[in-house]
Design an enzyme around this catalytic site. Structure first.
Site, PDB file in Angstrom:
ATOM      1  N   GLU A  60       0.816  -1.226   0.000  1.00 50.17           N
ATOM      2  CA  GLU A  60       0.000   0.000   0.000  1.00 50.17           C
ATOM      3  C   GLU A  60       0.844   1.269   0.000  1.00 50.17           C
ATOM      4  OE1 GLU A  60      -2.686  -0.591   3.309  1.00 50.17           O
ATOM      5  OE2 GLU A  60      -3.639  -2.295   2.347  1.00 50.17           O
ATOM      6  N   ASN A  73       2.292  -4.873  -3.346  1.00 44.26           N
ATOM      7  CA  ASN A  73       0.926  -5.306  -3.040  1.00 44.26           C
ATOM      8  C   ASN A  73       0.040  -4.096  -2.717  1.00 44.26           C
ATOM      9  OD1 ASN A  73      -0.854  -7.612  -2.405  1.00 44.26           O
ATOM     10  ND2 ASN A  73      -0.753  -6.890  -0.279  1.00 44.26           N
ATOM     11  N   HIS A 119      -9.953  -7.085  -2.144  1.00 42.60           N
ATOM     12  CA  HIS A 119     -11.051  -6.964  -1.182  1.00 42.60           C
ATOM     13  C   HIS A 119     -12.187  -6.244  -1.919  1.00 42.60           C
ATOM     14  CE1 HIS A 119      -8.496  -8.151   2.150  1.00 42.60           C
ATOM     15  NE2 HIS A 119      -7.612  -7.232   1.814  1.00 42.60           N
ATOM     16  N   GLU A 165      -5.389 -11.249  -1.271  1.00 42.55           N
ATOM     17  CA  GLU A 165      -6.212 -11.108  -0.052  1.00 42.55           C
ATOM     18  C   GLU A 165      -7.698 -11.159  -0.385  1.00 42.55           C
ATOM     19  OE1 GLU A 165      -5.016  -7.651   2.206  1.00 42.55           O
ATOM     20  OE2 GLU A 165      -2.905  -7.952   1.757  1.00 42.55           O
ATOM     21  N   ASP A 195     -11.455 -11.407  -0.679  1.00 46.98           N
ATOM     22  CA  ASP A 195     -12.717 -11.675   0.022  1.00 46.98           C
ATOM     23  C   ASP A 195     -13.820 -10.848  -0.631  1.00 46.98           C
ATOM     24  OD1 ASP A 195     -11.932  -9.244   1.251  1.00 46.98           O
ATOM     25  OD2 ASP A 195     -11.640 -10.153   3.224  1.00 46.98           O
TER      26      ASP A 195
HETATM   27  C1  XIL Z   1      -5.708  -6.995   8.310  1.00 42.51           C
HETATM   28  C2  XIL Z   1      -5.998  -8.225   9.189  1.00 42.51           C
HETATM   29  O1  XIL Z   1      -6.860  -9.077   8.485  1.00 42.51           O
HETATM   30  C3  XIL Z   1      -6.612  -7.800  10.492  1.00 42.51           C
HETATM   31  O2  XIL Z   1      -6.737  -8.921  11.353  1.00 42.51           O
HETATM   32  C4  XIL Z   1      -5.774  -6.725  11.156  1.00 42.51           C
HETATM   33  O3  XIL Z   1      -6.434  -6.260  12.310  1.00 42.51           O
HETATM   34  C5  XIL Z   1      -5.522  -5.574  10.221  1.00 42.51           C
HETATM   35  O4  XIL Z   1      -4.946  -6.058   9.024  1.00 42.51           O
HETATM   36  N1  XIL Z   1      -4.615  -5.143   3.685  1.00 42.51           N
HETATM   37  C6  XIL Z   1      -3.540  -5.869   4.107  1.00 42.51           C
HETATM   38  C7  XIL Z   1      -3.687  -6.810   5.239  1.00 42.51           C
HETATM   39  O5  XIL Z   1      -2.488  -5.812   3.468  1.00 42.51           O
HETATM   40  O6  XIL Z   1      -2.489  -6.964   5.939  1.00 42.51           O
HETATM   41  C8  XIL Z   1      -4.798  -6.387   6.159  1.00 42.51           C
HETATM   42  O7  XIL Z   1      -4.998  -7.388   7.167  1.00 42.51           O
HETATM   43  C9  XIL Z   1      -6.053  -6.150   5.374  1.00 42.51           C
HETATM   44  C10 XIL Z   1      -5.865  -5.061   4.363  1.00 42.51           C
END
Ligand code: XIL
Length: 322
Positions: free
Chosen positions: A132, A175, A211, A241, A243
């Protein structure tokens, strides 16, 4: 390995299908590890390899939770990718809201990268080196966080060179979120990474976090197009990641829509020249970051329900892989 599990099906296609791993869930819930090992062939620590865990106390590295995951991965023949070495978030108290003298910040990052990557060398095949790092507001880098504040934009190139030196075999990723399809941010990322590559910065892959909300996501066609343009730069792409968020009071129909979104992601990745790993941000709705981060407005973003029953999304993925 049963051919009817996701990992059994994925293996035939040469695909890694992964999940985030939560040490808390693993410790307290035996079914968690059972389903994880049965269905997935790749793991990522959800939080256990972030700076606030690895160096909660400055310069005292704690690999305990991460090693528990590594042992589990090894036992079940799962590959491990890791997120993230450098991020503006998940900071321990000693780094939160801090601006360090420039050289001190460089030393912190260098030591962290070398210590962590050397520790896991040969066991982690892909690292999200920077997470990020791009701004959401327009051109340029994200300015929050101690690394940009202390060092300025030059920190980016430094961390990739150090990571490459620390483990020359590892694949090094950038990422980020909001750049899964052909978005404005994805365009900016493409131009930025292209320029970094032209300057010889060792970046090997792009991680698309993916996401998304069930009613707000890119089309599979544009996702394939986006992956392809990064592939054309010589980069591999992972979905890191995934979802698919449902509104809190989702109805039956929403679960079918969710399944269609999951199906689309897998189809898009398989249609692209090089996207050999798809990692979900967890697998059971029992443990997911979504209700917390959305203040309860979204939930049930994963492919197993709270009782580990496969949802329509599970079937949709299996049918794409079959
Ligand atoms: C999130 C985790 O899922 C949570 O448990 C934690 O509290 C915060 O981080 N982008 C990312 C991940 O790169 O590392 C994040 O994970 C979600 C968003």
């Amino acid at each position: 390995m049963s051919a009817n599990t996701l990992r059994g099906l994925a293996a035939k296609k040469g695909l890694l299908v992964g999940s985030a791993f939560s040490y808390d869930a693993f410790r307290k819930d035996p079914l968690y590890g059972e389903v994880l090992a049965r269905e997935f062939n790749c793991l990522v620590a959800e939080n256990e390899m972030k700076l606030d865990v690895l160096q909660r106390v400055r310069e005292q590295f704690d690999f305990g939770p991460a090693e528990a995951m590594m042992a589990f991965a090894r036992q079940h023949d799962m590959k491990v990718r890791a997120v993230p070495l450098v991020w503006h978030d998940a900071l321990p108290e000693w780094a939160r809201d801090k601006t360090f003298p420039r050289q001190e910040a460089l030393d912190i990052l260098r030591e962290h990268i070398f210590t962590v990557m050397r520790h896991f060398r040969g066991r982690v095949f892909a690292w999200d080196v920077l997470n990020e790092g791009l701004s959401d507001k327009g051109p340029g880098l994200r300015e929050e966080g101690p690394w940009y504040h202390s060092i300025g934009p030059a920190y980016v190139e430094r961390v990739y060179h150090w990571a490459h030196e620390a483990d020359p075999q590892a694949l090094l990723f950038y990422n980020d979120y909001g750049m899964d399809g052909m978005s404005e941010k994805a365009d900016r990322c493409y131009q930025w990474v292209k320029a970094l590559l032209a300057r010889g910065v060792p970046i090997h892959g792009i991680g698309l976090q993916y996401h998304v909300q069930v009613d707000k996501h890119p089309t599979p066609t544009e996702v394939t197009q986006n992956i392809r343009r990064f592939n054309d730069l010589g980069l591999t792409v992972h979905i890191t990641e995934l979802d698919v968020w449902l509104p809190k009071n989702a109805a039956e129909a929403d679960f079918r829509l969710q399944a269609a979104v999951y199906r689309g992601v897998f189809e898009a990745a398989l249609a692209a020249p090089k996207c050999p790993a798809i990692v979900l941000w967890g697998f059971t709705d029992r443990y997911s970051w979504v209700p917390g981060i959305s203040n309860g407005t979204y939930d049930r973003a994963l492919i197993f329900d709270r009782d580990y029953r496969p949802k329509p999304a599970y079937e949709a993925i299996a049918s794409v892989l079959r």
